[in-house]
Design a protein around this motif. Sequence first.
Motif, PDB file in Angstrom:
ATOM      1  N   GLU A   1      80.798  40.778  41.983  1.00  0.00           N
ATOM      2  CA  GLU A   1      80.720  39.825  40.886  1.00  0.00           C
ATOM      3  C   GLU A   1      82.064  39.128  40.733  1.00  0.00           C
ATOM      4  N   LEU A   2      82.041  37.786  40.750  1.00  0.00           N
ATOM      5  CA  LEU A   2      83.271  37.005  40.657  1.00  0.00           C
ATOM      6  C   LEU A   2      83.412  36.262  39.335  1.00  0.00           C
TER       7      LEU A   2
ATOM      8  N   THR B   1      87.613  37.184  35.244  1.00  0.00           N
ATOM      9  CA  THR B   1      88.857  37.397  35.990  1.00  0.00           C
ATOM     10  C   THR B   1      88.944  38.859  36.406  1.00  0.00           C
ATOM     11  N   PRO B   2      88.583  39.185  37.652  1.00  0.00           N
ATOM     12  CA  PRO B   2      88.673  40.579  38.100  1.00  0.00           C
ATOM     13  C   PRO B   2      90.132  41.026  38.217  1.00  0.00           C
ATOM     14  N   ASN B   3      90.332  42.325  38.252  1.00  0.00           N
ATOM     15  CA  ASN B   3      91.679  42.886  38.384  1.00  0.00           C
ATOM     16  C   ASN B   3      92.123  42.779  39.840  1.00  0.00           C
TER      17      ASN B   3
ATOM     18  N   LEU C   1      90.379  42.067  45.935  1.00  0.00           N
ATOM     19  CA  LEU C   1      89.494  42.353  44.810  1.00  0.00           C
ATOM     20  C   LEU C   1      89.496  43.862  44.546  1.00  0.00           C
ATOM     21  N   PRO C   2      88.977  44.316  43.398  1.00  0.00           N
ATOM     22  CA  PRO C   2      88.850  45.759  43.162  1.00  0.00           C
ATOM     23  C   PRO C   2      88.101  46.416  44.320  1.00  0.00           C
TER      24      PRO C   2
END
Length: 266
Positions: free
Chosen positions: A64-65, A68-70, A101-102
């Motif tokens: 999922e984008l 704001t991902p970590n 991405l995570p």
Amino acid sequence: VVSKRFPWRTTDYLSDFFWRFSHASLEQRGEDPTLSTPTPEESQAAMGAFRSFKEKYPAFLPVELSGTPNLLKVAVWDDHQPSNKQAYSAAQRGPRYFVALPPHFVSKFLTGRATRGHFAVEIRRVGPPNPHPGRGRSASGIQTGSVCYLKDTWRIASSEIKKEGNVYARLKKAGVENIPEIICAGDVRDSDSAGPQRTFTSDAEFMSWSIRIDEKRHVTPHVHYRLVLGTIGKPLSQFDSPRQLVEVLRDVLKGMSHICFYYALH
């Protein structure tokens, strides 16, 4: 590896440990200096690359984008054997940087190699912010590579076990088909001049204060290792047609036969 039992009320062992730990650096406590938070410009450039890739190949980026991902900025040293014969050291080359991405995969085994897999993009600072983006430059002056797969793991520190990056490089040089494309791979270092990050438990195994739970088993030393592959796949269960499934299995068998033939000759 555990210490012998001691009376903590009448000895200084425990208080001495806490004193030493409180005065230790973050790196000595286990913090990895090769991981950091990307700048807002780096995050923006990386997310643009991720979203563009997902629009074209949604099945190959199952994350999922939205929002704001970590994101994580990861340094990777490239010390796998080069295709040419020019001698060089990883310290001379310096690290390459990726925004990841995570983790998409996390090993759940307590005694494993702590393997994690990330979708990532390489980032390079190609100049100052550009008010007129275009011609290969972004408005932030940051250039991104293609989406890749970054594997973070702890390899067994043994001269008898080849590094995974070296194996991919040798197979590629030998013309073995249907194997992932390697971008870079190498042992993780705190800095360009430092040695690789490694475990120290095996050093304490035979200390006078150490108690071994199993005398027949030894603690295996490990080295922190990162590998970046330019080939991204999707689960085999998501094949589009029976023909595609058969073609994939054919390519796997073809690649494996080439690998077996190559190692039989070498």
